[in-house]
Scaffold this motif. Structure first.
Motif, PDB file in Angstrom:
ATOM      1  N   TRP A  81       6.630  68.932  34.472  1.00 42.83           N
ATOM      2  CA  TRP A  81       6.100  70.282  34.269  1.00 42.83           C
ATOM      3  C   TRP A  81       7.201  71.261  33.902  1.00 42.83           C
ATOM      4  N   GLN A  82       8.379  71.079  34.458  1.00 43.32           N
ATOM      5  CA  GLN A  82       9.508  71.951  34.127  1.00 43.32           C
ATOM      6  C   GLN A  82       9.877  71.807  32.648  1.00 43.32           C
ATOM      7  N   ILE A  83       9.847  70.587  32.133  1.00 46.38           N
ATOM      8  CA  ILE A  83      10.141  70.359  30.714  1.00 46.38           C
ATOM      9  C   ILE A  83       9.065  70.983  29.842  1.00 46.38           C
ATOM     10  N   ILE A  84       7.806  70.742  30.185  1.00 46.08           N
ATOM     11  CA  ILE A  84       6.691  71.177  29.343  1.00 46.08           C
ATOM     12  C   ILE A  84       6.555  72.693  29.328  1.00 46.08           C
ATOM     13  N   ARG A  85       6.835  73.351  30.423  1.00 52.01           N
ATOM     14  CA  ARG A  85       6.738  74.803  30.468  1.00 52.01           C
ATOM     15  C   ARG A  85       7.678  75.491  29.487  1.00 52.01           C
ATOM     16  N   GLU A  86       8.737  74.815  29.101  1.00 54.83           N
ATOM     17  CA  GLU A  86       9.716  75.404  28.185  1.00 54.83           C
ATOM     18  C   GLU A  86       9.428  75.058  26.724  1.00 54.83           C
ATOM     19  N   MET A  87       8.375  74.305  26.469  1.00 55.10           N
ATOM     20  CA  MET A  87       8.111  73.819  25.118  1.00 55.10           C
ATOM     21  C   MET A  87       7.512  74.886  24.212  1.00 55.10           C
ATOM     22  N   ARG A  88       7.846  74.754  22.933  1.00 59.11           N
ATOM     23  CA  ARG A  88       7.190  75.519  21.889  1.00 59.11           C
ATOM     24  C   ARG A  88       5.983  74.719  21.386  1.00 59.11           C
ATOM     25  N   LEU A  89       5.179  75.346  20.530  1.00 60.95           N
ATOM     26  CA  LEU A  89       3.963  74.686  20.052  1.00 60.95           C
ATOM     27  C   LEU A  89       4.279  73.385  19.324  1.00 60.95           C
ATOM     28  N   GLU A  90       5.335  73.404  18.497  1.00 63.93           N
ATOM     29  CA  GLU A  90       5.685  72.194  17.758  1.00 63.93           C
ATOM     30  C   GLU A  90       6.101  71.076  18.715  1.00 63.93           C
ATOM     31  N   ASP A  91       6.779  71.444  19.813  1.00 65.66           N
ATOM     32  CA  ASP A  91       7.202  70.446  20.796  1.00 65.66           C
ATOM     33  C   ASP A  91       5.993  69.787  21.452  1.00 65.66           C
ATOM     34  N   VAL A  92       4.992  70.602  21.771  1.00 65.96           N
ATOM     35  CA  VAL A  92       3.787  70.084  22.428  1.00 65.96           C
ATOM     36  C   VAL A  92       3.096  69.063  21.539  1.00 65.96           C
ATOM     37  N   LYS A  93       2.903  69.415  20.282  1.00 70.90           N
ATOM     38  CA  LYS A  93       2.215  68.511  19.360  1.00 70.90           C
ATOM     39  C   LYS A  93       3.010  67.221  19.157  1.00 70.90           C
ATOM     40  N   ALA A  94       4.310  67.354  19.025  1.00 68.08           N
ATOM     41  CA  ALA A  94       5.144  66.168  18.832  1.00 68.08           C
ATOM     42  C   ALA A  94       5.130  65.277  20.070  1.00 68.08           C
ATOM     43  N   SER A  95       5.095  65.878  21.237  1.00 63.53           N
ATOM     44  CA  SER A  95       5.066  65.086  22.477  1.00 63.53           C
ATOM     45  C   SER A  95       3.742  64.347  22.616  1.00 63.53           C
ATOM     46  N   LEU A  96       2.643  65.006  22.286  1.00 65.83           N
ATOM     47  CA  LEU A  96       1.340  64.342  22.341  1.00 65.83           C
ATOM     48  C   LEU A  96       1.286  63.170  21.366  1.00 65.83           C
ATOM     49  N   ALA A  97       1.974  63.314  20.233  1.00 66.87           N
ATOM     50  CA  ALA A  97       1.975  62.245  19.238  1.00 66.87           C
ATOM     51  C   ALA A  97       2.680  60.990  19.733  1.00 66.87           C
ATOM     52  N   GLU A  98       3.454  61.117  20.806  1.00 66.88           N
ATOM     53  CA  GLU A  98       4.181  59.969  21.356  1.00 66.88           C
ATOM     54  C   GLU A  98       3.341  59.194  22.386  1.00 66.88           C
ATOM     55  N   ILE A  99       2.249  59.787  22.850  1.00 69.48           N
ATOM     56  CA  ILE A  99       1.487  59.201  23.959  1.00 69.48           C
ATOM     57  C   ILE A  99       0.186  58.591  23.449  1.00 69.48           C
ATOM     58  N   PRO A 100      -0.079  57.335  23.726  1.00 67.35           N
ATOM     59  CA  PRO A 100      -1.367  56.739  23.332  1.00 67.35           C
ATOM     60  C   PRO A 100      -2.520  57.497  24.001  1.00 67.35           C
ATOM     61  N   PRO A 101      -3.371  58.189  23.261  1.00 70.46           N
ATOM     62  CA  PRO A 101      -4.396  59.042  23.874  1.00 70.46           C
ATOM     63  C   PRO A 101      -5.443  58.282  24.669  1.00 70.46           C
ATOM     64  N   GLU A 102      -5.630  56.986  24.336  1.00 70.83           N
ATOM     65  CA  GLU A 102      -6.644  56.205  25.055  1.00 70.83           C
ATOM     66  C   GLU A 102      -6.082  55.555  26.312  1.00 70.83           C
ATOM     67  N   SER A 103      -4.834  55.848  26.634  1.00 71.24           N
ATOM     68  CA  SER A 103      -4.181  55.202  27.767  1.00 71.24           C
ATOM     69  C   SER A 103      -4.876  55.497  29.086  1.00 71.24           C
ATOM     70  N   VAL A 104      -4.927  54.480  29.929  1.00 67.92           N
ATOM     71  CA  VAL A 104      -5.523  54.657  31.261  1.00 67.92           C
ATOM     72  C   VAL A 104      -4.451  54.814  32.330  1.00 67.92           C
ATOM     73  N   TYR A 105      -3.170  54.779  31.912  1.00 70.66           N
ATOM     74  CA  TYR A 105      -2.094  54.861  32.890  1.00 70.66           C
ATOM     75  C   TYR A 105      -1.952  56.284  33.424  1.00 70.66           C
ATOM     76  N   PRO A 106      -1.756  56.435  34.732  1.00 70.76           N
ATOM     77  CA  PRO A 106      -1.711  57.770  35.347  1.00 70.76           C
ATOM     78  C   PRO A 106      -0.664  58.698  34.731  1.00 70.76           C
ATOM     79  N   ALA A 107       0.527  58.175  34.433  1.00 71.01           N
ATOM     80  CA  ALA A 107       1.583  59.031  33.888  1.00 71.01           C
ATOM     81  C   ALA A 107       1.182  59.610  32.541  1.00 71.01           C
ATOM     82  N   ASN A 108       0.574  58.800  31.700  1.00 76.03           N
ATOM     83  CA  ASN A 108       0.165  59.280  30.382  1.00 76.03           C
ATOM     84  C   ASN A 108      -0.944  60.321  30.489  1.00 76.03           C
ATOM     85  N   ARG A 109      -1.914  60.072  31.352  1.00 78.73           N
ATOM     86  CA  ARG A 109      -3.003  61.027  31.528  1.00 78.73           C
ATOM     87  C   ARG A 109      -2.475  62.347  32.093  1.00 78.73           C
ATOM     88  N   MET A 110      -1.548  62.256  33.026  1.00 78.92           N
ATOM     89  CA  MET A 110      -0.974  63.468  33.607  1.00 78.92           C
ATOM     90  C   MET A 110      -0.266  64.302  32.540  1.00 78.92           C
TER      91      MET A 110
END
Length: 401
Positions: A81-110
């Motif tokens: 949360w500390q990392i994400i709170r400092e993100m810009r819009l481009e950072d958020v989109k790029a970070s989401l692009a790294e995570i499999p959206p259909e993942s069932v793993y708790p860390a990815n969903r969080m």
């Protein structure tokens, strides 16, 4: 004697094998939380991204792969949360692009939920549209995070967007409910009038929230009921909330509640149902007695059931609940509530010093103080895993008054 060419080829082969072995080992680690397939677009995106963005994305990836398929630890959640709170819009989109959206793993969903929460702080309308489209359409957490942020920060804009969206449904209803509750917390005097004339689809959320607010005076409640008296369903919702917030054991208070409803023009069957409901609830044994058997040392109830009951008890009478669990040696209930509520606050639209903070957001400070008195070392160790604003919120002078 080996030729120079042979030595170079051998060295290249050994290096290649080492790289391949290292690559496969890295893949096994990375696969623990899953990765999106490597594409030309993903490679170009990474090559052209600013260095600071890559660093933030890599930190998040390390966190989620360290957690793997397990539940992230409190420290990992706080760091994410500390990392994400400092993100810009481009950072958020790029970070989401790294995570499999259909993942069932708790860390990815969080992380997906946290990233959408941040996205909603920066561009709530775009965040809402994205959360309502594939691949996030089938998930609840992204749109819930957007609704919490947008509804709290700009409830009027959120309500207007939800009401004019061409495909209303669960997502728009969630945004309307969040924004309606926020309006009800911000201004008890005008919330009903505002939504009744402009956003009637949020009226139920406003009425339910207003009825459960403990800081609204009788005159304001009378005006609320008078404004609602033509809608029997909403009147019933409001009256039910009044009962839940009142000490129905007191005959004088019961009669005062009934008189208040009658003075607002509520009559007939609604008043009769209200009176019967109050009488029925007044005959229930004191909540302490109802709860002791369930939470006592010899209870056979499931731990989750006990935690839910304690949560209800604190919402009704926090002082009695705290005193009882401390006397009975059930401080574990306090600890669990502090951790779960603090986590929910960080994922919600909570901000330090927010005057519209809900009862539970405020009450968690008293819970933490009780935990700290019971086991200062454990409470302090957990506190250090929280972001700075949460630590200040739980330990400031104002929090202990």
């Amino acid at each position: 004697m080996f030729s120079r060419k042979y030595l170079l080829l051998s060295a290249a082969g050994i290096l290649g094998a080492a790289i391949w072995i290292g690559y496969r080992a890295e893949c096994r680690v990375m696969d623990s939380a899953g990765n999106k397939p490597l594409t030309v677009q993903s490679v170009v995106r990474r090559v052209t991204a600013p260095r600071e963005q890559i660093a933030r994305i890599d930190r998040l990836n390390r966190l989620r792969h360290t957690a793997g398929r397990s539940q992230p630890s409190p420290r990992e959640k706080a760091e994410a949360w500390q990392i994400i709170r400092e993100m810009r819009l481009e950072d958020v989109k790029a970070s989401l692009a790294e995570i499999p959206p259909e993942s069932v793993y708790p860390a990815n969903r969080m992380l997906v939920e946290m990233l959408f929460s941040r996205w909603a702080q920066l561009d709530p309308e775009e965040a809402a549209r994205t959360a309502m489209e594939p691949p996030y359409k089938e998930q609840f957490a992204p749109i819930r995070a957007v609704a919490a942020q947008w509804g709290s920060r700009d409830p009027i804009a959120a309500l207007r967007w939800a009401g004019t969206h061409p495909t209303p449904g669960v997502a728009t209803n969630l945004i309307s409910e969040s924004a309606g509750r926020s309006l009800a917390m911000q201004n008890a005097e005008t919330a009903i009038q505002t939504v009744a004339t402009e956003f009637p689809y949020a009226l139920y959320a406003v009425v339910e929230t207003l009825s459960r607010r403990g800081d609204v005076g009788d005159e304001v409640r009378r005006r609320h009921l008078a404004a609602l008296r033509k809608n029997g369903s909403l009147v019933s919702t409001y009256l039910e909330g009044l009962i839940n917030r009142s000490t129905v054991q007191d005959p004088e208070k019961r009669e005062k509640m009934i008189a208040l409803a009658e003075s607002a023009g509520i009559g007939g069957e609604l008043i009769q149902e209200f009176r019967m409901d109050i009488e029925r609830r007044s005959q229930i044994t004191d909540y302490t007695q109802m709860t002791e058997g369930l939470l006592g040392p010899g209870s056979s109830a499931a731990l989750e059931t006990q935690r839910d009951r304690y949560r209800q008890w604190v919402s009704i009478d926090s002082e009695k609940a705290l005193a009882w669990v401390q006397k009975s040696g059930r401080e574990d209930l306090i600890v669990e509530q502090v951790k779960s509520r603090a986590g929910e606050m960080l994922l919600s639209s909570w901000q330090p010093g927010d005057s519209s903070a809900s009862f539970w957001e405020t009450n968690v400070r008293g819970q933490y103080e009780a935990w700290s008195k019971h086991d200062a070392a454990a409470a302090e160790a957990w506190l250090q895993t929280m972001p700075l604003d949460m630590r200040q919120f739980l330990t400031s002078h104002d929090a202990r008054r």
